[in-house]
Design a protein around this motif. Structure first.
Motif, short mmCIF file in Angstrom:
data_model
loop_
_atom_site.label_atom_id
_atom_site.label_comp_id
_atom_site.label_asym_id
_atom_site.label_seq_id
_atom_site.Cartn_x
_atom_site.Cartn_y
_atom_site.Cartn_z
N ASN A 22 -1.87 12.55 -1.70
CA ASN A 22 -2.52 13.42 -2.66
C ASN A 22 -3.12 12.55 -3.77
O ASN A 22 -2.39 11.93 -4.54
N PRO A 23 -4.44 12.51 -3.91
CA PRO A 23 -5.06 11.63 -4.90
C PRO A 23 -4.73 12.01 -6.35
O PRO A 23 -4.86 11.17 -7.24
N LEU A 24 -4.29 13.23 -6.58
CA LEU A 24 -3.91 13.61 -7.95
C LEU A 24 -2.71 12.80 -8.43
O LEU A 24 -2.55 12.60 -9.63
N SER A 25 -1.92 12.29 -7.50
CA SER A 25 -0.76 11.47 -7.88
C SER A 25 -1.19 10.11 -8.43
O SER A 25 -0.36 9.38 -8.99
N LEU A 26 -2.47 9.78 -8.31
CA LEU A 26 -2.97 8.48 -8.76
C LEU A 26 -3.67 8.53 -10.12
O LEU A 26 -4.11 7.50 -10.62
N LEU A 27 -3.77 9.70 -10.72
CA LEU A 27 -4.57 9.85 -11.94
C LEU A 27 -4.12 8.96 -13.08
O LEU A 27 -4.94 8.53 -13.89
N ALA A 28 -2.83 8.65 -13.18
CA ALA A 28 -2.34 7.80 -14.27
C ALA A 28 -2.39 6.31 -13.91
O ALA A 28 -2.12 5.46 -14.76
N HIS A 29 -2.76 5.99 -12.68
CA HIS A 29 -2.81 4.59 -12.25
C HIS A 29 -3.97 3.85 -12.91
O HIS A 29 -5.05 4.39 -13.11
#
Length: 178
Positions: A22-29
């Motif tokens: 899920n790309p939303l899990s990468l938003l803080a990366h």
């Protein structure tokens, strides 16, 4: 903070492999861009991760404009590339002291930054796109401006680029052709 890379074809790379969750899990990366990354690369990333259109009402219409233009649209000759950067501006007298923090997307020509307000978005798509340094402006005095290395989250990139491009609605039909 975890780091991801976005390739020139818009794929998100995490730990050396294309990301498939899920790309939303990468938003803080923290995000890094592959050399040769363009504004079209940005919109390719959005197209491959449609859930990003839910982050802002601006993402989908801008993505549709980019898709309609496609690749190969002539570059604006007034700029050499694009830079996305942060600014911290300290405010003082008159009024209450404060700090403003914001992101900007500008064109670059040599060492000069150029506002993009009067450019058609289509003419920006093939320009190289880089992440710039943080600019620290003290009390509005450009003489007291410092620059620092910084990082950008994937969310900052998506939200910041789409917000800045939302001011660039100079339709192609309104351009002067010679």
């Amino acid at each position: 903070m975890d780091k991801i890379r976005v390739s020139t074809d818009g794929r998100i790379i995490k730990r050396g492999k294309p990301f498939s969750g899920n790309p939303l899990s990468l938003l803080a990366h923290m995000v890094d861009l592959e050399p040769g990354f363009t504004l079209n690369s940005f919109f390719s990333m959005v197209a491959q991760n449609a859930v990003f259109t839910e982050l802002s009402a601006l993402v989908q219409p801008l993505s549709a404009m980019a898709a309609k233009a496609g690749k190969g649209y002539p570059k604006a000759h007034e700029i050499d590339g694009l830079v996305f950067y942060k600014t911290i501006a300290m405010k003082g007298f008159p009024g209450k002291p404060g700090v403003d923090i914001y992101n900007s997307l500008k064109g670059v020509k040599a060492d000069e930054t150029i506002g993009l307000k009067f450019f058609q978005m289509e003419s920006l798509l093939e320009h190289d796109f880089c992440l710039g340094e943080l600019k620290h402006i003290i009390f509005g005095d450009s003489q007291d401006m410092f620059t620092y290395d910084t990082h950008y989250s994937l969310f900052e990139l998506i939200e910041g680029v789409t917000w800045e491009l939302s001011f660039n609605f100079n339709p192609l039909q309104c351009s002067i052709r010679g």
